[in-house]
Design a protein around this motif. Structure first.
Motif, PDB file in Angstrom:
ATOM      1  N   UNK A 146       0.802  -1.230   0.000  1.00 54.39           N
ATOM      2  CA  UNK A 146       0.000   0.000   0.000  1.00 54.39           C
ATOM      3  C   UNK A 146       0.827   1.267   0.000  1.00 54.39           C
ATOM      4  N   UNK A 148       3.375   1.594  -2.162  1.00 56.82           N
ATOM      5  CA  UNK A 148       3.838   1.737  -3.541  1.00 56.82           C
ATOM      6  C   UNK A 148       2.703   1.581  -4.553  1.00 56.82           C
ATOM      7  N   UNK A 149       1.650   0.914  -4.169  1.00 58.75           N
ATOM      8  CA  UNK A 149       0.540   0.697  -5.104  1.00 58.75           C
ATOM      9  C   UNK A 149      -0.688   1.489  -4.645  1.00 58.75           C
ATOM     10  N   UNK A 150      -1.526   1.931  -5.582  1.00 62.02           N
ATOM     11  CA  UNK A 150      -2.610   2.856  -5.221  1.00 62.02           C
ATOM     12  C   UNK A 150      -3.876   2.198  -4.675  1.00 62.02           C
ATOM     13  N   UNK A 151      -3.930   0.874  -4.606  1.00 61.82           N
ATOM     14  CA  UNK A 151      -5.230   0.219  -4.384  1.00 61.82           C
ATOM     15  C   UNK A 151      -5.890   0.519  -3.032  1.00 61.82           C
TER      16      UNK A 151
END
Lengths: 247, 68
Positions: A146, A148-151
């Motif tokens: 979370x 590094x990733x937008x989800x």
């Protein structure tokens, strides 16, 4: 410090509350286990009774700091021969304990609220899993980095942006007016401390409305029919009736 | 309850599929809300213990956000 922040920029109408040291004060859970999630998320308009109020919590966020506490893992083949199946469940005591903990919170939410599903967030230090709970089971996302990733942020943004119905809320349930509450308490002989709810059952020609005693979350796993029966005050006819809630 | 629930867990579902299935883009109200920037949770994941992470969790997202 119980108040984490009035709202986040990606969910501005919600408040994120550090509930980690507070027991559930909703008076709407009948569990022998502790209901004490790390973070509870509420709408700003919520009438929550304290930092942990499972009957008003929109989202529950639980933190763990060790991978072995994650109830889930990479899918692997288990058993042998023709019985081989692909499983993503971690076979460890710590993992099962976490699964039990998050299940209790989801069961308490589903039981004490009127909703078709609830969502929870499980953070394992640097990754997160999103979970959707309903009466058929729970759907778990893959691990998400979370930072590094937008989800995760996208989940909060979308959760905030959709209509309450899509978040699982039953929009036919609300709060009775003062007059309705007084009439219901007299009719059903309910103490003034008892929490009430108003349910509406629409039909093509009219809308039946009832005042009921707000239900309690019971210690059962979420899957099942979850049929509930209520002693109710019929607002139109001014008398006591029985209402069955099922799906 | 953990053991009892195990047979009802389904996954792992890809994150994008999870979002698009349960919160489809066409269902979203048009509102300007901050969007993600990488490393916005630095202060969370660098905590030494779980209990230290609660407070920075949300406040960290105030750093370097844009609105869309």
């Amino acid at each position: 410090m119980s108040q984490i922040k009035a709202a986040s920029p990606f969910a501005p109408d919600f408040e994120f509350v550090n509930s980690s040291t507070f027991w559930d004060c909703s008076c709407q859970s009948a569990f022998s286990f502790d209901i004490k999630p790390d973070i509870c998320v509420y709408t700003k308009k919520s009438t929550r009774r304290g930092p942990t109020d499972i009957a008003h919590a929109e989202l529950v966020i639980e933190f763990k700091w060790h991978t072995h506490d994650d109830p889930f893992t990479f899918p692997t083949l288990i058993d042998e021969g023709e019985d081989k199946i692909l499983s993503f469940l971690r076979d460890s005591k710590a993992g099962v304990n976490t699964a039990g903990q998050i299940t209790v919170y989801a069961a308490a939410q589903l039981g004490s609220q009127f909703c078709t599903c609830v969502y929870s967030v499980l953070i394992i230090q640097s990754y997160v899993r999103l979970i959707r709970w309903d009466r058929t089971g729970a759907i778990v996302s893959e691990p998400i980095d979370f930072n590094q990733q937008p989800h995760l942020v996208e989940f909060f943004r979308r959760y905030f942006k959709v209509l309450p119905k899509l978040r699982g809320m039953d929009t036919t349930v609300g709060v009775p007016t003062a007059d309705e509450a007084l009439a219901a308490r007299n009719c059903l002989q309910l103490d003034k401390d008892i929490i009430l709810a108003k349910i509406a059952i629409p039909s093509p020609t009219l809308k039946w409305q009832y005042v009921i005693r707000a239900q309690k979350g019971e210690p059962y796993t979420p899957p099942g029919h979850a049929t509930r029966g209520f002693e109710a005050y019929d607002i139109e006819r001014g008398r006591k009736v029985f209402v069955k809630d099922t799906w | 309850m953990g053991m009892e629930m195990r047979k009802y867990f389904l996954g792992p579902m890809p994150a994008t599929e999870f979002l698009n299935t349960f919160f489809p883009k066409q269902s979203l109200k048009k509102r300007k809300i901050a969007s993600f920037r990488a490393n916005c949770f630095d202060t969370v994941i660098t905590c030494e213990t779980e209990t230290q992470a609660y407070v920075p969790f949300v406040s960290s997202s105030f750093i370097n956000v844009s609105y869309s």
